[in-house]
Design an enzyme around this catalytic site. Sequence first.
Site, mmCIF file in Angstrom:
data_model
loop_
_atom_site.group_PDB
_atom_site.id
_atom_site.type_symbol
_atom_site.label_atom_id
_atom_site.label_comp_id
_atom_site.label_asym_id
_atom_site.label_seq_id
_atom_site.Cartn_x
_atom_site.Cartn_y
_atom_site.Cartn_z
ATOM 1 N N CYS A 313 -9.469 -45.990 32.427
ATOM 2 C CA CYS A 313 -8.802 -46.784 33.455
ATOM 3 C C CYS A 313 -8.238 -48.083 32.883
ATOM 4 C CB CYS A 313 -9.712 -47.086 34.637
ATOM 5 S SG CYS A 313 -8.715 -47.673 36.013
ATOM 6 N N LYS A 458 -6.714 -42.260 30.569
ATOM 7 C CA LYS A 458 -8.058 -41.689 30.737
ATOM 8 C C LYS A 458 -8.601 -42.129 32.100
ATOM 9 C CE LYS A 458 -9.225 -41.494 25.814
ATOM 10 N NZ LYS A 458 -9.063 -40.033 25.661
ATOM 11 N N THR A 459 -8.446 -41.264 33.084
ATOM 12 C CA THR A 459 -8.858 -41.606 34.448
ATOM 13 C C THR A 459 -9.512 -40.405 35.123
ATOM 14 O OG1 THR A 459 -6.687 -40.947 35.268
ATOM 15 C CG2 THR A 459 -6.991 -43.293 34.827
ATOM 16 N N ALA A 461 -8.551 -39.508 37.948
ATOM 17 C CA ALA A 461 -7.394 -38.809 38.514
ATOM 18 C C ALA A 461 -6.869 -37.772 37.522
ATOM 19 C CB ALA A 461 -6.298 -39.812 38.861
ATOM 20 N N CYS A 493 -3.666 -44.949 38.399
ATOM 21 C CA CYS A 493 -4.402 -46.197 38.295
ATOM 22 C C CYS A 493 -4.083 -47.057 39.515
ATOM 23 C CB CYS A 493 -3.976 -46.895 37.006
ATOM 24 S SG CYS A 493 -5.016 -48.274 36.619
#
Length: 570
Positions: A313, A458-459, A461, A493
């Site tokens: 994030c 990198k999330t 989601a 994000c």
Amino acid sequence: MDIKNLSGTVFVSPQISSQDLSALAAQGITTIINNRPDGEAPRQPKHITLKTKAEALGVNYHFLPITPGKMSEQDVIKFAEILNTAPGPILAFCRTGTRSTNLWAQAQIHTQAGEMSAHDIIQSAKSAGYDLSNLKPLLEKAEKIPQKKPQKNRAHDIVIVGGGSAGLATAASLLKRRPKLDIAIIEPSELHYYQPGWTMVGGGIFTSKETERKTRALMPKNAKWIKAKVSKFHPDDNTVALEDGSHISYKILVAAPGLQLDFDKIEGLEATLGQNGVTSNYRYDLASYTWELVQNLKKGTAIFTQPPMPIKCAGAPQKAMYLSGDHWFKKGVLENINIEFCNAGGVLFGVKAYVPALMEYIKKYRTNLNFSENLIKVDGPNKIAWFEKTDTNGKVKIIKRSFDMLHICPPQSAPEFIKSSPLANAVGWIDVDPETLHHVRYPNIYALGDACSTPNAKTMAAARKQAPIVATNVIAKMEGLNTHAVYDGYGSCPLTVERGKIILAEFGYGGKILPSFPKWFLDGTKPTRLAWILKEKILPPMYWKGMLKGKEWLVKPDPKNHVPTIDLAE
Ligand code: FAD
């Protein structure tokens, strides 16, 4: 000191003093668990004093305070986690040692090594001087649950390493498609966290507890949970090794172990995190401290740091900053507070389309942007932070900054057991094809989530989008189909620029904007109330009840978009 052995390398004692710590370290104690809340007695040493001294001696220190008569199951689980993961010998203490002994006894139900019978547990406690006969019915009941045996060498069709966001979602998506699949999930943690909620905890919107659930409650019904840590991969033998020395073999492996937070890369940081105004929303136990600091700060300097990419994030460091700025603005103290954003990178946000709206908030909160500044050292008690600043010629100089509050986003990297494995690429991440999430060298291995090498944000989601792709491709592989689903690099994000408004960044590979909604409904490049409602009210239940249950709202791969498979890895 009156130290008694409970079992193996676990010891218990009544209250210890700060002076006792040197003797304990000399005797080889490497971890201390303090189970006594501060302030129970007038001359009781404060936990922070003990923590500082213990850590200075190189002893790990855990504070798990238990109010008499109020021990919860979560407390027991947390104690068990420490027993499972901390280096021994371990000493736990409270006023008399009774609360610690109780925790140890109940934790036997949850520890991997929980091999002791109810009778043995009660006898061990008795030999140490503690009467646990009242726990007999509970321990005997737990004894009958067949979950405590060490994992023997076993085989499963699909083994998933890591039962975090990506691992659980993949298992659920696989079982949604083929309910009878033989899937094992290897996950050591008893507790599961909704990490996107930690920004909201740091902003006083959620409580920490709202972001936590028991792993057991989230495991898909038809999957086998192996509560253990993977230590090694043997891809040529189709097995993974667990820390207890046993092996699990597989036909298909899905690796989703997340990433590691490298707080230890910053000199002096670990000794001061959680005190002296130093905090981080990147840790469950510290996010509420961020909110405490924000509320208490009325004047001075607040520094928010961002390390080099990649991090999970990428917006989270500045989300913490905006929510803090918003609170100070609304309380009328912002003009007395100097906000510094020290970012090791060179831009405010990696995708240009969102920068103009973010800059409006940078101006509103009178934030100083300090690019190419990387945090390297912290002195908590004196409230000083040092940064390396690299100029355009690559020349590095050291910058010293004083602070009243310091919010840290730690450096991040692939977990050590991944870095040292044959699965890793040159910089440590699991080496997968960015479209298929298929390992580039091992034809029966897939990876997703924070640990994989794909160049997306990198999330959670991203993991939500990747899980159905991996599920589709794993099934195609198992059933010999000749098409596969393609991941477009989607990640999202939600930038919490003020309480009640969010700039919803949604983009894929190469920074391509990939909005989930039409612009007339929700324009992600502008701060909107609707995006806030999504983050506060819709995304958490969508995570617990949707993503982790295999409901693929907005992310189901469309067979029309599947492409022919040319399996270079075969
Ligand atoms: P994780 O969810 O971290 O899971 C990894 C799992 O692997 C863990 O359960 C761990 O116990 C397990 N594991 C580790 N080692 C081993 C081992 N040796 N053997 C077996 N298992 C192992 N994302 C968003 O989409 N939106 C946001 O707003 C957002 N905000 C965030 C804010 C913060 C402060 C943070 C910290 C994260 C945020 N994220 C956000 C990122 C998101 O939480 C992660 O990208 C997501 O959790 C990644 O999922 P994962 O499964 O790869 O890793």
